[in-house]
Scaffold this active site. Structure first.
Site, short mmCIF file in Angstrom:
data_model
loop_
_atom_site.label_atom_id
_atom_site.label_comp_id
_atom_site.label_asym_id
_atom_site.label_seq_id
_atom_site.Cartn_x
_atom_site.Cartn_y
_atom_site.Cartn_z
N HIS A 79 100.04 -14.47 57.23
CA HIS A 79 99.06 -14.14 56.18
C HIS A 79 97.70 -13.83 56.81
CE1 HIS A 79 96.50 -14.47 52.64
NE2 HIS A 79 95.84 -15.45 53.22
N ASP A 109 84.43 17.08 61.20
CA ASP A 109 85.48 16.08 61.46
C ASP A 109 84.97 15.07 62.48
OD1 ASP A 109 88.00 14.73 61.84
OD2 ASP A 109 88.99 16.54 61.13
N SER A 174 94.12 0.23 68.97
CA SER A 174 93.82 1.14 67.87
C SER A 174 92.35 1.03 67.47
CB SER A 174 94.73 0.79 66.69
OG SER A 174 94.17 1.24 65.49
N SER A 175 91.87 -0.21 67.33
CA SER A 175 90.47 -0.41 66.93
C SER A 175 89.51 0.15 67.97
CB SER A 175 90.18 -1.89 66.74
OG SER A 175 90.91 -2.37 65.65
N HIS A 258 84.39 -14.82 66.32
CA HIS A 258 83.23 -14.80 65.44
C HIS A 258 82.69 -13.40 65.19
CE1 HIS A 258 80.56 -16.63 62.74
NE2 HIS A 258 79.64 -15.81 63.18
N GLU A 260 84.43 -10.93 65.13
CA GLU A 260 85.46 -10.35 64.26
C GLU A 260 85.13 -10.54 62.78
OE1 GLU A 260 88.07 -8.49 64.77
OE2 GLU A 260 88.94 -8.61 62.78
N HIS A 307 80.55 -22.69 67.18
CA HIS A 307 80.49 -23.46 65.93
C HIS A 307 81.88 -23.55 65.28
CE1 HIS A 307 79.30 -19.53 63.67
NE2 HIS A 307 80.59 -19.69 63.63
N HIS A 308 82.86 -22.83 65.82
CA HIS A 308 84.24 -22.98 65.34
C HIS A 308 84.94 -24.13 66.02
CE1 HIS A 308 84.32 -19.17 63.08
NE2 HIS A 308 83.49 -18.74 64.01
#
Lengths: 538, 225
Positions: A79, A109, A174-175, A258, A260, A307-308
């Protein structure tokens, strides 16, 4: 249907491929944008379905539906991955970005159309790998953070995690290709007179997002590669028995993780800015402040990752730094919130569906931001870490706020993309159902988290029963909203009223509203020249 | 970027300057990606060095000769808080069938003095196994002052089946701790080890082969008996 005719009329010498080749080989920014939007839609159904499974199991205490706990872990993990990498990013960045950056800056383009095509198909391959991983060896039940030792070969001996890692590698590649394309296009191909400081804020948002992608994704790719070699080739980057450190993974992951979250939300800021200025019939308040607030958020986003991970045992100075740096982000974010409010202030506000979504975004993003300030405190986070309070916080800013930006953006631009306009009454119903649904769904999770309910566990003590039931009812309401949205989308594309070139009136001043609806296959072949009023000088 | 852009369409000049500029931009961006990639590639040694220098996560220091030569032990003064209790903690990873414990639970240590402490490890399995111990001290802020001169954790340890070994560690607490306002009031430091089985068991195999060669007759007798 009419796109091909337009292509013939406008393109002249251009050959426009037909049938499946038009899509598979496409180098056209609008077609690729449409492909991205479609893949996001498919992934949203998959990822949303998984969230419904989770809420179904959590409706009542005890084990109802999911007896295989690894399956529950897998669903929670997939998920997260699907929503982050294959719904929010493709919809906001690949979808809206590809469609509207060239239209808004007045160029025919993207800078590298063929690379744009590669970029899309890498993402599609990534999604296939990720879905495949869920069917192998019980799936990857690592959580989206893929923390070792849980993700190492001892606890996930099958190939599922390897498939997941490769899926993220492809999505990351890809990104990166997409980001190179966006930056090159935005920096070099703006129409004459469209200076950097005159670009629409959506384009600014995409520029900043692209830079964040370029700097964050390589870190994820490096960390994932280390994990891959740890799992398969006997290295020990993250395992203490070989001299490694699992905490090292967390540092690398969150150094990517982060930024992200800003990669997901800054494009949403851009969409909301366009919608707010359009429907307030006013230029955006504090344009430069808005642009540089996003830059500041992007920059500070790179120096707050720990902080995570307050609970890994930092000394007090380290925690103090990360608390302060994290709270500093509230300043540029406040600049944005207040500038949106000031844009609306005194404006002639038109409460169309996109505007409802934009206002919902501003309100609910602020709620999520406030719980973010709460969680930024290392002391409080010792208690709230890995509880439903965290779930509530990041679903307010991501699941609610960015999804509102996606819904709002689709309503806003659907006429331009499909040539058909949605029904306003249906759109408003869809908004209010969703608005009520998501709040009933996520607000009670704050209470559950404060009461100590842990994340990622399929069962809970009876004490948490009440609010979990409420939350699941909210999920059902949200589901109704989502299904209604799919129906509205279907009805609009197949039987909607023809859209005007500019359905929104004077407030819509950006260049995409100067081209016909639906936007023809080729646009801006003669570059619009921007006057000082930022309107094309005829 | 200038406001008075030439009144020609860019499309007409595509393939010229703008393409070159686009390529330059793209190359610069690839350079940025390469730079971030290089940072990640260097992240592991950098992280290790960072932990060693700062004592991050309780990483203890290793004292070399120069450091020892410079060490000045403060004059014994019962009134000053010149003592600290060092507690010993020993853990074994579940995958390593060893017993591992400190010989002494705690010691009262004079700051600056070199102290010898022992741990004891027993191999409970019937295989020769190589293991390495990870280590740290808590509170973390004392880590920069906790110096090891000699430690079993510096090298791989090999234990034969049923073998018990005494494992020494020589350490001292740097008197500089008295100048650190955050750390000077700490009265106890816990030194903790966790033994892991090495991923690379080649040393164990080598030691095992050597032992078999030396003790062949005894072994056979043992098995027959």
């Amino acid at each position: 249907m009419s796109e091909l005719a337009h292509a013939g009329a406008d393109g002249g010498h251009d050959h426009s491929p037909r049938g499946w080749k038009r899509w598979a080989y496409s180098t056209n920014h609008k077609d690729i944008g449409t492909l991205y939007t479609c893949i996001a839609l498919v992934a949203a159904i998959v990822g949303g379905g998984m969230s419904m499974l989770i809420r179904l199991e959590l409706t009542e205490p005890g084990i109802q539906f999911i007896e295989d706990f690894q399956f529950y872990n897998m669903v929670v993990t997939a998920h997260g991955f699907v929503m982050v990498f294959f719904v929010v990013m493709p919809a906001l960045i690949g979808g809206f970005g590809n469609w509207f950056i060239p239209l808004m800056i007045g160029t025919p383009d993207m800078a590298f159309p063929r690379m744009n095509n590669v970029s899309f198909w890498l993402l599609a391959a990534g999604l296939v790998l990720l879905v495949t991983s869920t069917f192998i060896a019980g799936g990857a039940g690592t959580g989206w953070t893929v923390n070792p030792p849980l993700s190492n070969a001892d606890f996930h001996p099958g190939m599922a995690v390897d498939f997941g890692i490769l899926a993220l590698h492809l999505a990351g590649a890809s990104s990166i290709l997409g980001a190179i394309n966006f930056i090159t296009t935005i920096l070099n191909m703006r129409a004459p007179g469209m200076t950097i400081h005159r670009m629409p804020l959506f384009v600014w948002a995409m520029l900043i997002t692209a830079f964040l992608l370029l700097m964050a994704i390589p870190v994820l790719a490096g960390a994932l590669t280390m994990l891959l070699t740890d799992r398969n080739f006997g290295t020990a980057f993250f395992s203490p028995e070989g001299g490694g450190d699992p905490i090292f993974w967390q540092h690398l992951f969150w150094f990517f993780g982060h930024p992200e979250v800003y990669i997901m939300v800054i494009p949403a800021f851009g969409v909301i800015s366009q919608i707010v200025t359009t429907f307030s019939n006013k230029p955006i308040f504090g344009y430069l402040g808005m642009a540089y607030a996003m830059s500041a958020i992007g920059f500070v986003g790179f120096i707050v990752w720990a902080h995570h991970m307050y609970t890994v045992g930092f000394n007090v100075e380290t925690r103090a730094y990360f608390v302060i740096a994290t709270m500093v982000i509230a300043v540029p974010t406040g600049v944005k919130i207040f500038s949106w409010l000031a844009t609306m202030w005194g404006g002639s506000i038109d409460f169309k569906t996109p505007m409802l979504y934009a206002m919902g975004f501003i309100f609910l993003f602020t709620v999520g931001g406030v719980t973010g300030i709460t969680l930024a405190n290392a002391g409080i986070d010792q208690a709230f870490h890995d509880t439903y309070f965290v779930i509530a916080h990041f679903h307010y800013v991501l699941s609610i706020a960015t999804i509102f930006a996606i819904y709002g953006g689709i309503y806003y631009w659907l006429g331009k993309m499909s040539g058909r306009q949605y029904s306003e009454a249906q759109g408003r119903w869809q908004f209010w159902i969703t608005f009520v649904g998501v709040n009933v769904l996520f607000f009670p999770q704050h209470f559950l988290g404060m009461a100590g309910m842990p994340r990622r566990i399929p069962d809970y003590p009876d004490a948490y029963a009440g609010w979990n039931m409420v939350s699941s009812i909210g999920a059902a309401i949200t589901l109704v909203g989502a299904l209604l949205f799919l129906w509205i989308l279907y009805r609009t594309v197949t039987a909607g009223a023809p859209a005007e070139d500019n359905p929104w009136g004077e407030g819509a001043t950006t260049l995409e509203w100067t081209v016909p609806s639906p936007a023809p296959f080729h646009t801006h072949e003669v570059l619009p020249e921007m006057g000082d009023d930022m309107q094309p000088a005829e | 970027m200038s406001d008075q852009a030439a009144p020609v369409t860019r499309a007409a000049s595509s393939g010229g300057k703008s393409t070159r500029r686009a390529k330059l931009t793209a190359y610069a961006l690839v350079g940025l990606i390469g730079g971030m990639g290089a940072l990640v590639a260097a992240a592991q040694p950098m992280y290790r060095a960072f932990c060693q220098v700062t004592g991050f996560g309780g990483t203890t220091q290793v004292a070399d000769e120069a450091k020892l030569a410079a060490l000045i032990i403060p004059v014994e003064d019962e009134a000053a808080a010149g003592y600290v209790t060092v507690r010993f903690d020993a853990n074994v990873n579940v995958k390593l069938p060893w017993r591992f414990r400190p010989v002494q639970r705690e010691m009262r240590v004079r700051i600056g003095e070199q102290v010898l402490a022992h741990f004891e490890a027993t191999n409970l399995s019937d295989k020769t196994i190589a293991g390495t111990a990870t280590f740290n001290v808590t509170p973390y802020k004392t880590a920069t002052y906790f110096n090891k001169i000699e430690c079993f954790c510096f090298t791989e340890q090999v234990l034969h089946p049923g073998e018990t070994a005494q494992m020494p560690v020589i350490f001292y607490v740097d008197p500089e701790i008295g100048k650190d306002i955050n750390a000077k009031n700490e009265t106890a430091i816990t030194l903790s080890y966790t033994f892991f089985a090495d991923t690379d068991q080649s040393q164990a195999r080598k030691a095992d082969a050597q032992r078999r060669a030396e003790t062949k007759p005894v072994n056979r007798a043992g098995i027959n008996g």
